[in-house]
Design a protein around this motif. Sequence first.
Motif, PDB file in Angstrom:
ATOM      1  N   GLY A 132     -31.087   7.996   3.107  1.00 37.67           N
ATOM      2  CA  GLY A 132     -30.806   9.102   4.020  1.00 37.67           C
ATOM      3  C   GLY A 132     -31.953  10.092   4.124  1.00 37.67           C
ATOM      4  O   GLY A 132     -31.765  11.202   4.660  1.00 37.67           O
ATOM      5  N   MET A 133     -33.127   9.699   3.660  1.00 41.55           N
ATOM      6  CA  MET A 133     -34.274  10.598   3.711  1.00 41.55           C
ATOM      7  C   MET A 133     -34.821  10.698   5.126  1.00 41.55           C
ATOM      8  O   MET A 133     -34.949   9.693   5.824  1.00 41.55           O
ATOM      9  N   ASN A 134     -35.173  11.898   5.542  1.00 35.55           N
ATOM     10  CA  ASN A 134     -35.814  12.134   6.846  1.00 35.55           C
ATOM     11  C   ASN A 134     -37.319  12.148   6.668  1.00 35.55           C
ATOM     12  O   ASN A 134     -37.837  12.773   5.713  1.00 35.55           O
ATOM     13  N   LEU A 135     -38.027  11.496   7.567  1.00 33.35           N
ATOM     14  CA  LEU A 135     -39.483  11.395   7.455  1.00 33.35           C
ATOM     15  C   LEU A 135     -40.085  11.555   8.847  1.00 33.35           C
ATOM     16  O   LEU A 135     -39.651  10.905   9.799  1.00 33.35           O
ATOM     17  N   TRP A 136     -41.080  12.412   8.935  1.00 34.51           N
ATOM     18  CA  TRP A 136     -41.763  12.610  10.212  1.00 34.51           C
ATOM     19  C   TRP A 136     -43.230  12.979   9.982  1.00 34.51           C
ATOM     20  O   TRP A 136     -43.616  13.383   8.882  1.00 34.51           O
ATOM     21  N   ALA A 137     -44.022  12.800  11.022  1.00 32.21           N
ATOM     22  CA  ALA A 137     -45.428  13.205  11.008  1.00 32.21           C
ATOM     23  C   ALA A 137     -45.557  14.491  11.799  1.00 32.21           C
ATOM     24  O   ALA A 137     -45.137  14.569  12.964  1.00 32.21           O
ATOM     25  N   GLY A 138     -46.096  15.505  11.156  1.00 31.02           N
ATOM     26  CA  GLY A 138     -46.205  16.818  11.784  1.00 31.02           C
ATOM     27  C   GLY A 138     -47.645  17.259  11.945  1.00 31.02           C
ATOM     28  O   GLY A 138     -48.580  16.461  11.783  1.00 31.02           O
ATOM     29  N   PRO A 139     -47.843  18.556  12.211  1.00 30.83           N
ATOM     30  CA  PRO A 139     -49.195  19.060  12.470  1.00 30.83           C
ATOM     31  C   PRO A 139     -50.089  19.015  11.244  1.00 30.83           C
ATOM     32  O   PRO A 139     -49.628  18.917  10.124  1.00 30.83           O
TER      33      PRO A 139
END
Length: 260
Positions: free
Chosen positions: A253-260
Motif C-alpha cells: 500500500g505504499m505510495n511512490l511518485w517522482a517529484g521536483p
Amino acid sequence: MTTMRAILAGSGVLPNLLLQAEPAYVVKFRGVQVAPFKAPPIKARFEALGRLFDDLRAKHVSEVCLAGAMSRPSLDPVAFDPFTAKLMPTLMQAMGQGDDALLRAIIEVIEGQGFKVIAAHEVRPDLVAQAGVIAGAKVGSEDAARGRAVLEALGPLDVGQGAIVAKGQVLGVETLQGTDAMLEFVGRTRPGSGGIFVKRPKLGQDLRVDMPAIGPDTIHAAARAGLSGIEIATGEVLILDRAAVTEACLQTGMNLWAGP
C-alpha cells in the motif's frame, strides 16, 4: 569504431541491469562482493590501478561506468603498483573531505587516463522516473516539501540523500549508516507515523558515480517503518527493478511518485 565499455562493479543488481542493455567488460575488485556474471570478470585490485588501466586500454575500452555499492576498501601498501603509490596522497586527502570529494578525485583519475566516465542512467535511461505517480497516489505534499528543504539545506555538508517528515516534524535524516538504518530508526521510535520519505541527490552530487537508488527492499522497509509515501527526484534516482518496486508498492500500500 565500436565503443567498448567497462563496468566497475559493486554489490547489488545494478551491474547486471546495465549488462542487459548491451555487452560490456565487468571489472571485479578484490574484496568487493558482486553478483554472478555470465562472462568471467576482469579481476583487479584497488592497490594496482595502473595495471587495471593498462588492461582496459589493451581491450580498447573507452568508457567506464561505476555501478553498485562499494565501501571504502582496506588497502595493503605492500601491493601498491607505482601508479597507485604516486596517487595515494591525493586520494587520502580527498578521503578526509568526505565521500563526494573522494568520488570527484576518482573521476579525475579515470578521466586523466583517457577514459570517459558515464552514468548508469545513460546506459539505461529507463531506470529513472519521469515526473508523476509511479504507484498509488501522491500524498503528504507539505511533508514532502519540508523533506526537500531539509536535504537542500544539508546538501553542502555532504550528509545524506534522504529525509523523513511527518506532520511537519523531521523524524530522520540519512547519514553514513544509510537508508535502511534511518528507516529502522524511524519505525522503532515513531511507529505508524504516516510520514513521507524524500529521496534525492545531494546538492552538487555527481550523478555519474553516486546516483541515489531505491529497490523493492526500500519499499518494504518504508512500509515496516509505518510511512505512507516515498518521493524520489525526477530523473535523478535509480529505480532498481521497476516491476518489483511496483509490485512491492501494491503489496504494502505504499505510495511512490517522482517529484521536483
